[in-house]
Enzyme design. Structure first.
Site, PDB file in Angstrom:
ATOM      1  N   LYS A   1      -1.650   4.793  -0.226  1.00 21.92           N
ATOM      2  CA  LYS A   1      -1.054   5.821  -1.086  1.00 21.92           C
ATOM      3  C   LYS A   1      -1.677   7.185  -0.819  1.00 21.92           C
ATOM      4  CE  LYS A   1       0.745   3.096  -4.916  1.00 21.92           C
ATOM      5  NZ  LYS A   1       0.739   2.869  -6.370  1.00 21.92           N
TER       6      LYS A   1
ATOM      7  N   LYS B   1      14.038  -9.115   0.029  1.00 27.61           N
ATOM      8  CA  LYS B   1      13.874  -9.555  -1.349  1.00 27.61           C
ATOM      9  C   LYS B   1      14.467  -8.515  -2.303  1.00 27.61           C
ATOM     10  CE  LYS B   1      10.101 -11.036  -3.847  1.00 27.61           C
ATOM     11  NZ  LYS B   1       8.686 -11.263  -4.090  1.00 27.61           N
TER      12      LYS B   1
ATOM     13  N   LYS C   1      12.423  -3.842  -6.966  1.00 26.23           N
ATOM     14  CA  LYS C   1      12.447  -2.822  -8.022  1.00 26.23           C
ATOM     15  C   LYS C   1      12.730  -1.450  -7.440  1.00 26.23           C
ATOM     16  CE  LYS C   1       9.397  -3.742 -11.990  1.00 26.23           C
ATOM     17  NZ  LYS C   1       8.111  -3.364 -12.614  1.00 26.23           N
TER      18      LYS C   1
END
Ligand code: TRP
Length: 341
Positions: A118, A200, A203
């Site tokens: 990040k 998959k 979100k």
């Protein structure tokens, strides 16, 4: 001093109030939590403080936090059997983070892969992003949790919580903290994207039209997503791990998870299906029927903010009853003066 009622294992789950809970999360995880509520002592913590480590719109974060609480309760997490609370309601979490910061070497945090990934993408790195795993360690350690269900990406953070617990125990008092274990939960079902059955359901892609079914989607939106689901150019309705058949396999897997039927019974249900179009509609309808009561209960909770607040206040109170004495014991060991002696 250990937090075990009736010798049940303690499980601490932290869930970020950002992003949309979708069918994959529900069938893969939330439904398992609901089913296993009585096996262990469960804490479900909506980790709003963790969400602040990246910029948030305040009104949006507030909405998402209450909304997630309502979704979890609507999906069947029962405040009478599990402790469901908002992290920032229990100030012990932020305080434990500070105390643990003071025994955690900086190098331990700098080598966390999530931080490195990040931080590499940002020009100016916030201190909270670096400190995120210490806050998480505090979450877990305050409750003497034995088990922490997490995805692969969070395993390193739970291992750090173990290191912090062990360091604290050796500095202050052997066995003061339970050394927690990460558990990678067995997925109830692995649900793939409807628009791309090779990835998959995610979100972060839940806003892409046709990718996911979000738990609160309206029935016609759900049906639209299923009608557009990617399949193949054949016409065989079978469970298969052939990549070609991934779309059909995903639809059948969803149907199997929704109905709880065996593979043979699922296939029998579709023996008379008129092609993939029919398959998609019937799977969509099964999902709509499963989600309808959840959406209804969610709407009731969101329409009655006082009731939702009352349930969350009760959860916070239960959490505090465990976390505050643990925090006070830490303060005492570390040489702080407790108010009133
Ligand atoms: N970091 C976790 C995630 O992003 C959320 C989290 C915060 C958590 N505190 C926790 C998970 C404690 C388990 C235990 O998914």
């Amino acid at each position: 001093m250990e937090n075990t009622s009736n010798n049940k294992r303690v499980v601490f789950s932290g869930i970020q109030p950002t992003g949309n809970i979708h069918l994959g999360n529900y069938l893969g995880a939330v439904r398992q939590w609901v089913a296993r509520q009585d096996e262990k002592v469960n804490y479900f913590c909506i980790v709003d403080l963790h969400s602040l480590t990246v910029p948030q719109d305040p009104a949006e974060l507030r909405f998402q936090t209450r909304s997630l609480a309502a979704i979890l309760m609507a999906a069947g997490l029962d405040p009478a059997r599990s402790t469901i609370f908002i992290q920032s309601h229990v100030t012990a979490h932020a305080e434990a983070c500070w105390l643990l910061n003071c025994i955690t070497p900086l190098g331990w945090l700098q080598r966390m892969t999530q931080f490195k990934d990040k931080a590499a993408k940002q020009e100016s790195v916030l201190t909270g992003l670096l400190d995120y795993p210490v806050l998480m360690a505090g979450d877990i350690l305050l409750y003497d949790a034995h088990e922490v269900p997490v995805g692969e990406d969070q395993k390193q953070h739970v291992e750090l919580a173990r290191d912090i617990a062990q360091r604290y125990n050796s500095l202050y008092e052997e066995e003061f903290f339970v050394v927690p274990e990460p558990v990678i939960p067995e997925a109830g079902a692995r649900v793939m994207g409807l628009d791309d059955p090779h990835v998959k359901m995610s979100k972060s892609l839940a806003h892409v039209r046709g990718h996911a079914v979000r738990l609160l989607d309206e029935p016609d939106e759900i049906m639209r997503s299923f009608r557009r689901a990617v399949t193949d150019s054949g016409r065989e309705i079978v469970f298969s791990d052939d990549p070609e058949k991934a779309g059909v396999n995903n639809l059948l897997t969803i149907y199997k998870a929704v109905t709880g039927k065996s593979e043979a019974d699922v296939l029998a249900d579709f023996a008379d299906a008129r092609g993939y179009g029919d398959l998609k509609v019937r799977v969509g309808e099964a999902v709509v029927a499963m989600l309808a009561p959840i959406r209804e209960r969610y709407n009731e909770l969101m329409a009655d903010p006082a009731e939702l607040d009352r349930l969350l206040a009760k959860g916070a109170e239960q959490a505090r009853a465990v976390a505050t004495p643990k925090l006070d014991a830490m303060k005492e060991m570390m040489g702080l003066v407790l108010p009133g002696g």
